[in-house]
Motif scaffolding. Structure first.
Motif, PDB file in Angstrom:
ATOM      1  N   SER A  22       4.966  -9.280   1.176  1.00  0.00           N
ATOM      2  CA  SER A  22       4.212  -8.871  -0.044  1.00  0.00           C
ATOM      3  C   SER A  22       4.606  -9.805  -1.326  1.00  0.00           C
ATOM      4  O   SER A  22       3.950 -10.383  -2.247  1.00  0.00           O
ATOM      5  CB  SER A  22       4.058  -7.413  -0.274  1.00  0.00           C
ATOM      6  OG  SER A  22       3.292  -6.903   0.732  1.00  0.00           O
ATOM      7  N   GLY A  60      -2.222  -7.579   3.039  1.00  0.00           N
ATOM      8  CA  GLY A  60      -2.917  -6.556   3.821  1.00  0.00           C
ATOM      9  C   GLY A  60      -3.949  -7.134   4.685  1.00  0.00           C
ATOM     10  O   GLY A  60      -4.256  -6.784   5.833  1.00  0.00           O
ATOM     11  N   ILE A  99       2.971   3.764   8.012  1.00  0.00           N
ATOM     12  CA  ILE A  99       2.635   2.898   7.000  1.00  0.00           C
ATOM     13  C   ILE A  99       1.690   3.505   6.033  1.00  0.00           C
ATOM     14  O   ILE A  99       1.801   3.567   4.800  1.00  0.00           O
ATOM     15  CB  ILE A  99       2.189   1.707   7.548  1.00  0.00           C
ATOM     16  CG1 ILE A  99       3.480   0.812   8.265  1.00  0.00           C
ATOM     17  CG2 ILE A  99       1.479   0.639   6.337  1.00  0.00           C
ATOM     18  CD1 ILE A  99       2.723  -0.374   9.140  1.00  0.00           C
ATOM     19  N   GLU A 100       0.740   4.185   6.696  1.00  0.00           N
ATOM     20  CA  GLU A 100      -0.534   4.968   5.802  1.00  0.00           C
ATOM     21  C   GLU A 100      -0.058   5.991   5.069  1.00  0.00           C
ATOM     22  O   GLU A 100      -0.521   6.074   3.764  1.00  0.00           O
ATOM     23  CB  GLU A 100      -1.446   5.332   6.812  1.00  0.00           C
ATOM     24  CG  GLU A 100      -2.534   5.689   6.073  1.00  0.00           C
ATOM     25  CD  GLU A 100      -3.892   6.451   7.217  1.00  0.00           C
ATOM     26  OE1 GLU A 100      -4.959   6.746   6.715  1.00  0.00           O
ATOM     27  OE2 GLU A 100      -3.833   5.887   8.356  1.00  0.00           O
ATOM     28  N   GLY A 111       2.073   4.578   2.399  1.00  0.00           N
ATOM     29  CA  GLY A 111       0.863   3.821   1.490  1.00  0.00           C
ATOM     30  C   GLY A 111       0.170   4.838   0.501  1.00  0.00           C
ATOM     31  O   GLY A 111      -0.031   4.532  -0.603  1.00  0.00           O
ATOM     32  N   ASN A 112      -0.177   6.076   1.092  1.00  0.00           N
ATOM     33  CA  ASN A 112      -0.671   7.235   0.521  1.00  0.00           C
ATOM     34  C   ASN A 112       0.146   7.554  -0.927  1.00  0.00           C
ATOM     35  O   ASN A 112      -0.188   7.924  -1.860  1.00  0.00           O
ATOM     36  CB  ASN A 112      -1.131   8.277   1.280  1.00  0.00           C
ATOM     37  CG  ASN A 112      -2.288   7.779   2.160  1.00  0.00           C
ATOM     38  OD1 ASN A 112      -3.141   7.093   1.654  1.00  0.00           O
ATOM     39  ND2 ASN A 112      -2.418   8.510   3.327  1.00  0.00           N
ATOM     40  N   LEU A 171       0.244   4.888  -3.267  1.00  0.00           N
ATOM     41  CA  LEU A 171      -1.268   4.727  -4.187  1.00  0.00           C
ATOM     42  C   LEU A 171      -1.118   6.265  -5.201  1.00  0.00           C
ATOM     43  O   LEU A 171      -1.272   5.867  -6.330  1.00  0.00           O
ATOM     44  CB  LEU A 171      -2.307   5.324  -3.036  1.00  0.00           C
ATOM     45  CG  LEU A 171      -3.524   5.224  -3.958  1.00  0.00           C
ATOM     46  CD1 LEU A 171      -4.204   4.184  -4.676  1.00  0.00           C
ATOM     47  CD2 LEU A 171      -4.715   5.644  -2.757  1.00  0.00           C
ATOM     48  N   PHE A 191       2.874  -0.930   1.039  1.00  0.00           N
ATOM     49  CA  PHE A 191       2.394  -0.269   2.265  1.00  0.00           C
ATOM     50  C   PHE A 191       1.098   0.272   2.091  1.00  0.00           C
ATOM     51  O   PHE A 191       0.467   0.249   3.181  1.00  0.00           O
ATOM     52  CB  PHE A 191       3.363   0.815   2.654  1.00  0.00           C
ATOM     53  CG  PHE A 191       4.938   0.262   3.018  1.00  0.00           C
ATOM     54  CD1 PHE A 191       5.106  -0.375   4.054  1.00  0.00           C
ATOM     55  CD2 PHE A 191       5.883   1.031   2.226  1.00  0.00           C
ATOM     56  CE1 PHE A 191       6.527  -0.938   4.213  1.00  0.00           C
ATOM     57  CE2 PHE A 191       6.955   0.578   2.255  1.00  0.00           C
ATOM     58  CZ  PHE A 191       7.396  -0.290   3.309  1.00  0.00           C
ATOM     59  N   TYR A 192       0.633   0.457   0.826  1.00  0.00           N
ATOM     60  CA  TYR A 192      -0.600   1.042   0.798  1.00  0.00           C
ATOM     61  C   TYR A 192      -1.998  -0.277   0.958  1.00  0.00           C
ATOM     62  O   TYR A 192      -2.697  -0.097   1.768  1.00  0.00           O
ATOM     63  CB  TYR A 192      -0.932   1.342  -0.813  1.00  0.00           C
ATOM     64  CG  TYR A 192      -2.309   1.375  -1.155  1.00  0.00           C
ATOM     65  CD1 TYR A 192      -3.187   2.278  -0.720  1.00  0.00           C
ATOM     66  CD2 TYR A 192      -2.986   0.508  -1.856  1.00  0.00           C
ATOM     67  CE1 TYR A 192      -4.560   2.247  -0.825  1.00  0.00           C
ATOM     68  CE2 TYR A 192      -4.215   0.557  -2.475  1.00  0.00           C
ATOM     69  CZ  TYR A 192      -5.034   1.571  -2.015  1.00  0.00           C
ATOM     70  OH  TYR A 192      -6.402   1.499  -2.499  1.00  0.00           O
ATOM     71  N   ALA A 206      -1.738  -0.961   4.886  1.00  0.00           N
ATOM     72  CA  ALA A 206      -2.450   0.110   5.902  1.00  0.00           C
ATOM     73  C   ALA A 206      -4.004  -0.324   5.313  1.00  0.00           C
ATOM     74  O   ALA A 206      -4.713   0.246   6.223  1.00  0.00           O
ATOM     75  CB  ALA A 206      -2.070   1.514   5.280  1.00  0.00           C
ATOM     76  N   THR A 207      -4.372  -0.439   4.267  1.00  0.00           N
ATOM     77  CA  THR A 207      -5.695  -1.051   4.131  1.00  0.00           C
ATOM     78  C   THR A 207      -6.206  -1.931   5.083  1.00  0.00           C
ATOM     79  O   THR A 207      -7.201  -2.005   5.684  1.00  0.00           O
ATOM     80  CB  THR A 207      -5.764  -1.197   2.452  1.00  0.00           C
ATOM     81  OG1 THR A 207      -5.769  -0.036   1.694  1.00  0.00           O
ATOM     82  CG2 THR A 207      -7.339  -1.578   2.384  1.00  0.00           C
TER      83      THR A 207
END
Length: 427
Positions: free
Chosen positions: A23, A45, A73-74, A77-78, A81, A302-303, A306-307
């Motif tokens: 990233s 991503g 990761i999700e 990521g959440n 977010l 990570f967001y 994950a997307t």
């Protein structure tokens, strides 16, 4: 293959480190090309998801990113977010609306861009529903497409304005204020559409959910906000723990709890983070000093990863799916630029300033990605529509800076022109 899968499964920190490093590298590369770093993070991503899947194949991709790692990761990521939206709420500044000319111009520009872009987006959504999202509710999908093309990415727009030296110009000031108004309108409309498209879509169900939303906003503004300010002052004076630490703990807890509450009432956790940031915006300096860097570098990537890992390009094989990309792109650019330009002219802005503001308002970037993720999580759009609208968001953001620089070369410099007009209005 089993040995390879065991190796990667035993090294979850390896995948997380790869995401963070990739990233930063992609962000730095895009920054060198005069673009916003967030576009590079979004591209990571896509690279780790569909592109890596196509390059390695399904088995190797599953070995590098097994299901257990994807879940972690999700989750990260959440959290990223919610905290990212919290930061956006912290930085919301309504001071630009104090000047009557700027406030009226910003409101006009925001309204013009939202109305035309929403209408064109909804029209393309209506025509593409049977092809791109036949399993999604027609009304929810059509209205969501209108919202997706109406969004302007305030954080990315602010960065572009700063990079081009437009922060003290009329074009930059009106652009920032109009983008803030646009995002507020967008989130309100998204909230209404989620309520209308919920499983209990009867009139009673919709009214009940809207009542919960309004009740939460009222309690947050006149109950939670004074309580948080009182707690902040109390902890700063009586706690043995450093005030900054207690302030960070309070802000983190508020952001996560608001995200939890909005999830309970049927909305997305991102909206809760945004509301929490707005409640605590007086504490932005503490957050910027202690947490903002970690959120941007250690959680937000990570967001986007994950997307990307959730994307499925299998549904995009037919040619007509890609033709809809052109339709969405044309509707997005025409709706924003023409709507904002005409509204700016009607509000009394000059041709040059209206043109610059219209180009700025076509920036979608980060906020659009978040809105698209909310729509995907809520079942309003399909994977195919998500990917196409994601491409539109990236393309419209990438074109903003080059277009503004081209305007500066072919006509009067937007910054100089806008500064003169701002001074005139002040007198």
């Amino acid at each position: 293959m089993s040995t390879l899968q065991q190796l990667f499964s035993a090294l979850p920190f390896f995948q997380l480190a790869v995401i963070i490093v990739a990233s930063q590298l992609c962000g730095a590369l895009l920054a060198r090309w005069g673009q916003s770093r967030v576009i590079g993070e979004i591209c990571v991503g896509i690279l780790l998801g569909p592109c890596l899947l196509l390059a390695l194949g399904a088995q190797w991709h599953a070995a590098v990113f097994p299901a257990a790692i994807r879940l972690g990761i999700e989750t990260l990521g959440n959290i990223g977010l919610v905290l990212l939206m919290f930061q956006i709420g912290l930085h919301f500044d309504s001071n630009h609306l104090g000047n009557h000319k700027i406030g009226f111009s910003a409101l006009s520009v925001a309204g013009g861009g939202v109305i035309l872009a929403f209408a064109l987006g909804a029209m393309v959504g209506l025509l593409s529903h049977s092809t791109l999202a036949p399993a999604q509710p027609r009304l929810g999908y059509v209205l969501f497409c209108g919202i997706a093309l109406s969004i302007t990415a305030l954080p990315v727009l602010v960065r572009i304005i700063s990079d081009l030296g437009l922060e003290h110009s009329l074009a930059g000031t009106v652009g920032i204020a109009a983008a803030a108004i646009t995002d507020i309108i967008g989130w309100v409309l998204l909230t209404l559409i989620v309520a209308l498209s919920s499983s209990d879509s009867s009139l009673f169900g919709v009214l009940r959910q809207l009542t919960f939303i309004v009740l939460f906003l009222v309690l947050a503004r006149w109950g939670l906000r004074p309580l948080l300010h009182a707690l902040t002052r109390l902890l700063a004076t009586r706690s043995a723990t450093p005030a900054a630490d207690m302030s960070m703990a309070l802000m983190l807890a508020t952001a996560l709890l608001c995200g939890w509450i909005t999830t309970l009432i049927g909305l997305h956790s991102a909206l809760g983070g945004l509301i929490a940031g707005w409640l605590l915006r007086e504490q932005r300096q503490h957050w910027h000093r202690h947490m903002e860097g970690f959120v941007n570098i250690g959680l937000v990537p990570f967001y986007f990863a994950a997307t990307g890992l959730k994307m499925d390009l299998g549904a995009l094989a037919p040619l007509d799916s890609w033709l809809w990309l052109l339709a969405f792109f044309a509707a997005a650019v025409l709706g924003k630029t023409l709507g904002c330009y005409l509204a700016g002219r009607l509000a009394g802005l000059s041709v040059e300033v209206s043109r610059s503001v219209a180009v700025l308002m076509n920036t979608r970037g980060l906020i659009e990605i978040i809105v698209l993720s909310v729509g995907l999580d809520m079942g309003l759009i399909s994977q195919s529509a998500f990917f196409l609208l994601l491409m539109v968001a990236i393309a419209t953001t990438l074109m903003t800076t080059p277009l503004l620089k081209r305007l500066a070369r072919t006509g009067p410099a937007p910054s100089a022109l806008a500064k003169g007009e701002l001074q005139t209005s002040d007198r």
